[in-house]
Design a protein around this motif. Structure first.
Motif, short mmCIF file in Angstrom:
data_model
loop_
_atom_site.label_atom_id
_atom_site.label_comp_id
_atom_site.label_asym_id
_atom_site.label_seq_id
_atom_site.Cartn_x
_atom_site.Cartn_y
_atom_site.Cartn_z
N LYS A 100 0.86 -1.19 0.00
CA LYS A 100 0.00 0.00 0.00
C LYS A 100 0.89 1.24 0.00
CE LYS A 100 -3.99 -2.21 2.19
NZ LYS A 100 -5.00 -2.14 3.27
N ARG A 149 -2.55 2.01 -14.18
CA ARG A 149 -2.63 0.88 -13.26
C ARG A 149 -3.79 -0.05 -13.58
NH1 ARG A 149 -1.22 3.18 -7.24
NH2 ARG A 149 0.16 4.86 -7.88
N TYR A 150 -4.73 0.41 -14.41
CA TYR A 150 -5.90 -0.40 -14.78
C TYR A 150 -5.97 -0.51 -16.30
CZ TYR A 150 -6.99 0.66 -9.95
OH TYR A 150 -6.91 0.80 -8.59
N GLU A 210 -11.68 -9.85 -2.94
CA GLU A 210 -10.38 -9.22 -2.66
C GLU A 210 -9.28 -9.87 -3.50
OE1 GLU A 210 -10.28 -6.58 -0.99
OE2 GLU A 210 -11.96 -6.60 0.41
N THR A 258 -6.78 -8.86 -5.20
CA THR A 258 -5.40 -8.36 -5.22
C THR A 258 -4.88 -8.04 -3.83
OG1 THR A 258 -6.08 -6.05 -5.55
CG2 THR A 258 -5.77 -7.39 -7.52
N LYS A 275 -0.91 -6.93 -9.55
CA LYS A 275 -2.29 -6.45 -9.63
C LYS A 275 -2.67 -6.20 -11.09
CE LYS A 275 -2.91 -4.18 -5.14
NZ LYS A 275 -3.19 -2.93 -4.44
N TYR A 276 -1.78 -5.54 -11.81
CA TYR A 276 -2.04 -5.22 -13.22
C TYR A 276 -2.30 -6.49 -14.02
CZ TYR A 276 -1.52 -2.91 -17.75
OH TYR A 276 -1.73 -2.42 -19.02
N TYR A 328 -5.71 -7.78 -13.22
CA TYR A 328 -6.72 -6.97 -13.92
C TYR A 328 -6.82 -7.38 -15.39
CZ TYR A 328 -6.20 -3.93 -9.80
OH TYR A 328 -6.14 -3.44 -8.53
N SER A 385 -14.12 -5.74 -3.41
CA SER A 385 -12.85 -5.13 -3.02
C SER A 385 -13.07 -4.03 -2.00
CB SER A 385 -12.12 -4.56 -4.25
OG SER A 385 -10.91 -3.93 -3.86
N GLU A 416 -10.72 -1.81 -1.69
CA GLU A 416 -9.97 -0.69 -2.27
C GLU A 416 -10.86 0.02 -3.28
OE1 GLU A 416 -5.99 -1.49 -3.57
OE2 GLU A 416 -5.71 -3.07 -2.07
N GLU A 457 -9.74 0.37 -6.91
CA GLU A 457 -9.84 -0.89 -7.65
C GLU A 457 -11.25 -1.08 -8.20
OE1 GLU A 457 -7.41 -4.54 -6.76
OE2 GLU A 457 -9.27 -5.04 -5.72
N THR A 468 -11.94 -1.02 -12.31
CA THR A 468 -12.17 -2.30 -12.98
C THR A 468 -13.63 -2.57 -13.36
OG1 THR A 468 -12.39 -3.46 -10.86
CG2 THR A 468 -10.19 -3.39 -11.84
#
Length: 517
Positions: free
Chosen positions: A204, A251-252, A438, A440, A448-449, A452, A469, A471, A474, A478
Motif C-alpha cells: 500500500k 494501473r488499470y 479481494e 489483489t 495487480k495489473y 486486472y 474489493s 480498495e 480498484e 475495474t
C-alpha cells in the motif's frame, strides 16, 4: 551510540534453483520507520526472515550488524533476545486462548519454574493493551472474539512485551479496512516517538508514503535504491518505477472490444441468517444481476455483508435459513452445496487464499486442476494426467505464473503468483460467473495489473465477473457497474459514469439515514 541500528551487508540466500537474495545491502537508522518495497517475490520477506533468525546463520552468506555487533542468529528466539521482533502477515495467534495468554505465549510470566503467575500475566497484558490503544478490551476474552484489526494490534502488544527495539511488520494492513489501517499507522508513529525502530513491508504505497522516513526498493533479489523523505522524490509513481524498473502509466488496463450481452446471473430476494444466531437476519432481500462480458463490483464498508453474500451464494458455505432464487442464463438453479454451485457455472475465489484457496504443501498442477478434476480431468474415477499437465502448463503461461515448473510447491510462490494459481483453478472449471473476493489483497502493483488483465480476458470471453474489493480505486478502475452494499442490503446501484468514491459513500450514508429514520 551510533545513528545506525542495523546493517545487513552482502546478504545472499539461495533456495533450490532460485537465488532469492543476491548481495543485498540494507541499512536502517535508529528510531526511524524504514519501508521495504518491491514486487511479490522480490525478496523482502526473505530478507526479514534472515534478519529475524527464521533462516538461521549458515543458510545464507553475508553479515548482520545490529547495534554495532555482528550477529549470528540461530533461530527467532535468539534474535528476540536482542530486541528484534517480527510480525508476519499471517498472524501467529491461538484463536481459543485469551488475549493475555496470547500476548505472553512463549514469554510466560512465571512465579516459579513451570508455574505461571496469572495475576502478573493479566496486569502486564493490560499495560501492553494500553500502549496499543486497546485498554478497554477484556484480557480474558478469547482472541477469536476480536476482529482482524484488533488482532494485529495484539501482535504488536505481544512484541512490546518482549522489550522490542526493532519491530518488523510484514504487510500489517493487508487485511484491514481504511479506519483500522489508519489506527495502526498511528500506533507505528507513536512507537517511533518512543524510540522504537520499525521496518515495514507493504504494497500500500499511499501508506508507505505517509509513514516512512526512508524507503528501500528491492527488485529480483537485489537492492535497487534507498529513498529518503525530505531529500528524494517518494511519490507512488517514483516508488513503482523503482519496483518494476519502468514507468507504470496506467494501473488499470483498458477493457476494449468487450460487448456486454444478456444476463448471465440473476439473484432475487436473497436472505441469509447468521450461522451462530438464527434470529440475526444478516443478508436482507438482496437482488443483483450480472450480464455476459460485464464486471460488476460489490462495494461497501467492512462488515457490510459482501463476502457473506458471496459465500452463501456459492454452495451455502456461510449462514443458515438461506432463501431466494438464482438463475443462470434465465434458468433457475438449485444450489445446496459447492458441487451444485460449480456444476451450475459459479466459481468463487476466497479473500483468504492460503486457508481456503490453496493446498500450500501441494504443487501448482494439482492446485490448478483440483476444482475441475471431477468434470474435466477424470473419467470413471481415472485421472487423465496428460491432460492435467497440458492444461496447467497452458494456464501457467496464459496468466504468467512465475515458477520453475508446474511441479513447484505452491507454498514457495510469492503472494501474487499464489493468487494467479487460485484464479487458474477456478478458470479451469469453465464458469459462467466468477466471483473474485479481494483478488489483489497483499500483492504488488505489477501483479495487480496482471490480474486486472485476467479479469478483462474473462469479460471478453463472455463471462460474468463479480469483484468484491475494499480498495475503492480498484472498484472504480475495474468495474462497469457497482452495487453498494450496506448492512446486508443494497444501498444503491451505480453505472460506469457515476462510479466514484463520493457517490459510493453517499449511497452508504443515505442508506444509514433511511434506516435511522
Amino acid at each position: 551510540m551510533s545513528d545506525v541500528i542495523l546493517e545487513m551487508n552482502h546478504i545472499t540466500k539461495i533456495f533450490p534453483g532460485v537465488k532469492a537474495l543476491d548481495d543485498v545491502t540494507f541499512k536502517v537508522k535508529r528510531g526511524e520507520v524504514h519501508a521495504l518495497c518491491g514486487e511479490n517475490g522480490a525478496g523482502k520477506s526473505t530478507l526479514m526472515n534472515v534478519l529475524s533468525g527464521n533462516y538461521p546463520y549458515g543458510t545464507y552468506s553475508g553479515d548482520i550488524i545490529y547495534n554495532g555487533e555482528v550477529c549470528k542468529f540461530s533461530d527467532i528466539k535468539s534474535s528476540e533476545t536482542k530486541g528484534i521482533v517480527i510480525i508476519h502477515q499471517e498472524l501467529a495467534l491461538s484463536p481459543y486462548l485469551s488475549i493475555a495468554e496470547n500476548i505472553f505465549m512463549g514469554n510466560e510470566q512465571l512465579k516459579m519454574p513451570k508455574v505461571i503467575d496469572w495475576n502478573k500475566t493479566r496486569s502486564r497484558a493490560q499495560e501492553m493493551l494500553k500502549r496499543v490503544g486497546l485498554e478497554n478490551e477484556d484480557v480474558n476474552a478469547p482472541i477469536n472474539s476480536l476482529g482482524v484489526g484488533k488482532q494485529q494490534l495484539i501482535e504488536i502488544a505481544k512484541a512490546l512485551s518482549k522489550k522490542v527495539e526493532l519491530l518488523i511488520l510484514d504487510e500489517p494492513t493487508a487485511s484491514l479496512n481504511d479506519e483500522e489501517s489508519e489506527h495502526l499507522l498511528q500506533i507505528i508513529d507513536e512507537l517511533r516517538n518512543q524510540g522504537i525502530t520499525c521496518i515495514i513491508i507493504s504494497h500500500k504505497l499511499n501508506e508507505i508514503n505517509k509513514i516512512a522516513d526512508a524507503i528501500t526498493v528491492i527488485r529480483d533479489g537485489k537492492t535497487i535504491e534507498t529513498l529518503i523523505k525530505g531529500q528524494d522524490d517518494i511519490s507512488e509513481e517514483r516508488i513503482i518505477k523503482g519496483m518494476v524498473g519502468r514507468e507504470l502509466t496506467n494501473r488499470y488496463p483498458p477493457r476494449e472490444n468487450c460487448a456486454i450481452g444478456e444476463t448471465v446471473l440473476e439473484v432475487k430476494d436473497w436472505n441469509v441468517y447468521h450461522p451462530e444466531d438464527p434470529n440475526r437476519h444478516f443478508i436482507k432481500n438482496l437482488s443483483i444481476n450480472v450480464k455476459a462480458g460485464e464486471v460488476v463490483g460489490l462495494a461497501g464498508l467492512m462488515g457490510a455483508g459482501r463476502t457473506e453474500f458471496a459465500m452463501s451464494l456459492f454452495g451455502r458455505e456461510w449462514g443458515q435459513k438461506i432463501s431466494g432464487s438464482v438463475k443462470i442464463h434465465g434458468k433457475e438453479v438449485t444450489i445446496k452445496n459447492v458441487k451444485d454451485a460449480v456444476d451450475a457455472g459459479l466459481a468463487y475465489t476466497s479473500e483468504d487464499r492460503k486457508n481456503y484457496g490453496l493446498v500450500l504443501i501441494d504443487d501448482i498442477k494439482h492446485n490448478m486442476t483440483m476444482a475441475a478434476m471431477r468434470n474435466y480431468f477424470s473419467k470413471n474415477g481415472v485421472i487423465n494426467e496428460n491432460e492435467e499437465i497440458v492444461q496447467s502448463e497452458e494456464y501457467r503461461s496464459r496468466i504468467n505464473v512465475k515458477a520453475s515448473s508446474i511441479n513447484q510447491c505452491v507454498g514457495n510462490l510469492s503472494g501474487g503468483n499464489q493468487q494467479k494459481v487460485v484464479l487458474a483453478k477456478w478458470m479451469l472449471t469453465q464458469p459462467e460467473v466468477l466471483i473474485l473476493d479481494e483478488p489483489t489483497r497483499g500483492i504488488d502493483v505489477n501483479a495487480k495489473y496482471e490480474i486486472y488483465c485476467v479479469i478483462n480476458e474473462l469479460a471478453k470471453s463472455g463471462k460474468g465477473v463479480i469483484v468484491i474489493s475494499s480498495e475503492m480505486p480498484e472498484i472504480i478502475g475495474t468495474c462497469d457497474r457497482v452495487y453498494v452494499i450496506n448492512d446486508g442490503e443494497i444501498a444503491g446501484e451505480l453505472q460506469k459514469a457515476d462510479i466514484n468514491q463520493i457517490n459510493i459513500m453517499k449511497c452508504i450514508m443515505q442508506h444509514n439515514n433511511k434506516k435511522g429514520a
